[in-house]
Design a protein around this motif. Structure first.
Motif, PDB file in Angstrom:
ATOM      1  N   ALA A  46      10.475   5.898  -4.756  1.00 26.96           N
ATOM      2  CA  ALA A  46      10.042   4.567  -4.342  1.00 26.96           C
ATOM      3  C   ALA A  46      10.463   4.300  -2.901  1.00 26.96           C
ATOM      4  O   ALA A  46      10.671   3.156  -2.496  1.00 26.96           O
ATOM      5  N   SER A  47      10.598   5.367  -2.111  1.00 28.13           N
ATOM      6  CA  SER A  47      11.080   5.225  -0.733  1.00 28.13           C
ATOM      7  C   SER A  47      10.121   4.443   0.158  1.00 28.13           C
ATOM      8  O   SER A  47      10.531   3.961   1.207  1.00 28.13           O
ATOM      9  N   THR A  48       8.869   4.292  -0.256  1.00 27.95           N
ATOM     10  CA  THR A  48       7.907   3.523   0.545  1.00 27.95           C
ATOM     11  C   THR A  48       7.960   2.030   0.206  1.00 27.95           C
ATOM     12  O   THR A  48       7.280   1.237   0.840  1.00 27.95           O
ATOM     13  N   GLN A  49       8.765   1.677  -0.781  1.00 29.31           N
ATOM     14  CA  GLN A  49       8.860   0.282  -1.205  1.00 29.31           C
ATOM     15  C   GLN A  49       9.982  -0.418  -0.429  1.00 29.31           C
ATOM     16  O   GLN A  49      10.828   0.235   0.158  1.00 29.31           O
ATOM     17  N   THR A  50       9.981  -1.738  -0.459  1.00 33.41           N
ATOM     18  CA  THR A  50      10.972  -2.510   0.286  1.00 33.41           C
ATOM     19  C   THR A  50      12.382  -2.109  -0.132  1.00 33.41           C
ATOM     20  O   THR A  50      12.728  -2.155  -1.318  1.00 33.41           O
TER      21      THR A  50
ATOM     22  N   GLY B 217       0.785  -1.234   0.000  1.00 35.91           N
ATOM     23  CA  GLY B 217       0.000   0.000   0.000  1.00 35.91           C
ATOM     24  C   GLY B 217       0.809   1.272   0.000  1.00 35.91           C
ATOM     25  O   GLY B 217       0.255   2.368   0.014  1.00 35.91           O
ATOM     26  N   GLY B 218       2.137   1.172  -0.012  1.00 35.66           N
ATOM     27  CA  GLY B 218       2.980   2.367  -0.042  1.00 35.66           C
ATOM     28  C   GLY B 218       2.847   3.087  -1.370  1.00 35.66           C
ATOM     29  O   GLY B 218       2.721   2.467  -2.423  1.00 35.66           O
ATOM     30  N   ILE B 219       2.852   4.393  -1.328  1.00 31.80           N
ATOM     31  CA  ILE B 219       2.679   5.195  -2.546  1.00 31.80           C
ATOM     32  C   ILE B 219       4.003   5.332  -3.296  1.00 31.80           C
ATOM     33  O   ILE B 219       5.014   5.700  -2.722  1.00 31.80           O
ATOM     34  N   LEU B 220       3.964   5.015  -4.580  1.00 32.37           N
ATOM     35  CA  LEU B 220       5.097   5.185  -5.473  1.00 32.37           C
ATOM     36  C   LEU B 220       4.769   6.405  -6.348  1.00 32.37           C
ATOM     37  O   LEU B 220       3.704   6.464  -6.946  1.00 32.37           O
TER      38      LEU B 220
END
Length: 182
Positions: A119-123, A97-100
């Motif tokens: 893409a800092s909200t991604q793994t 659900g992290g925003i890219l």
């Protein structure tokens, strides 16, 4: 059980915890109220810098004019430069659900002039790699008037399927918005 014992063992702990919770909530609200404007200003500054970064003909954000007459889903901002080039910002949900966020620049003919990805909200080390310069280089000069298909027109990032899917969706949001405004 006496009345005083009931107060000490049941009611008093509830009252104390309620008061502590209320104080903590008030302090959190105060901190949020102080930091929200700073966060908003930092986000705006980052976005303006990214707009300038994807538009080679622009050297300063003051040259940009905000555009608001678009309806394309997923788009959170559009600016135009004096030479007719356009920068478009799109957001899609990635992993967990992290925003890219993607900001793409297009020249007046629809060719991609730059791409910026948050893409800092991604793994970290997997999905976040969809924002690496090496990976994004494949999009240099792409025809910004045509939607793209992952693993057909351009490669996904291996092992980061959900983040790659969000990236391609956001790129296509930008392309669709460019076509809507063209």
């Amino acid at each position: 059980m006496s009345k005083s014992s009931n107060w000490e063992s049941t009611i008093k702990p509830i009252v104390v915890l309620s008061v502590i919770s209320l104080i903590a909530s008030l302090l959190l609200a105060l901190v949020n109220g102080m930091t929200a404007p700073v966060i908003a200003e930092n986000t705006k500054r980052t976005t303006l810098a990214a707009y300038v970064g994807v538009l080679p003909s622009v050297s300063d954000a003051s040259e940009l004019e905000e555009v608001t007459d678009y309806t394309t889903a997923g788009i959170t901002g559009v600016v135009k430069a004096p030479d007719g080039s356009t920068a478009i910002k799109a957001e899609e949900k990635g992993f967990d659900g992290g925003i890219l966020t993607v900001i793409m620049g297009f020249d007046a003919n629809g060719a991609e002039t730059g791409i910026w990805v948050d893409a800092s909200t991604q793994t970290k080390g997997i999905g976040s790699n969809v924002s690496s310069d090496d990976f994004l280089a494949q999009f240099d000069g792409m025809d910004g008037t045509q939607n793209i298909v992952m693993n057909q027109d351009y490669d996904a990032y291996s092992g980061a399927t959900i983040s790659s899917t969000a990236l391609f969706a956001a790129i296509n949001d930008c392309v669709n918005c460019y076509n809507e405004l063209a």
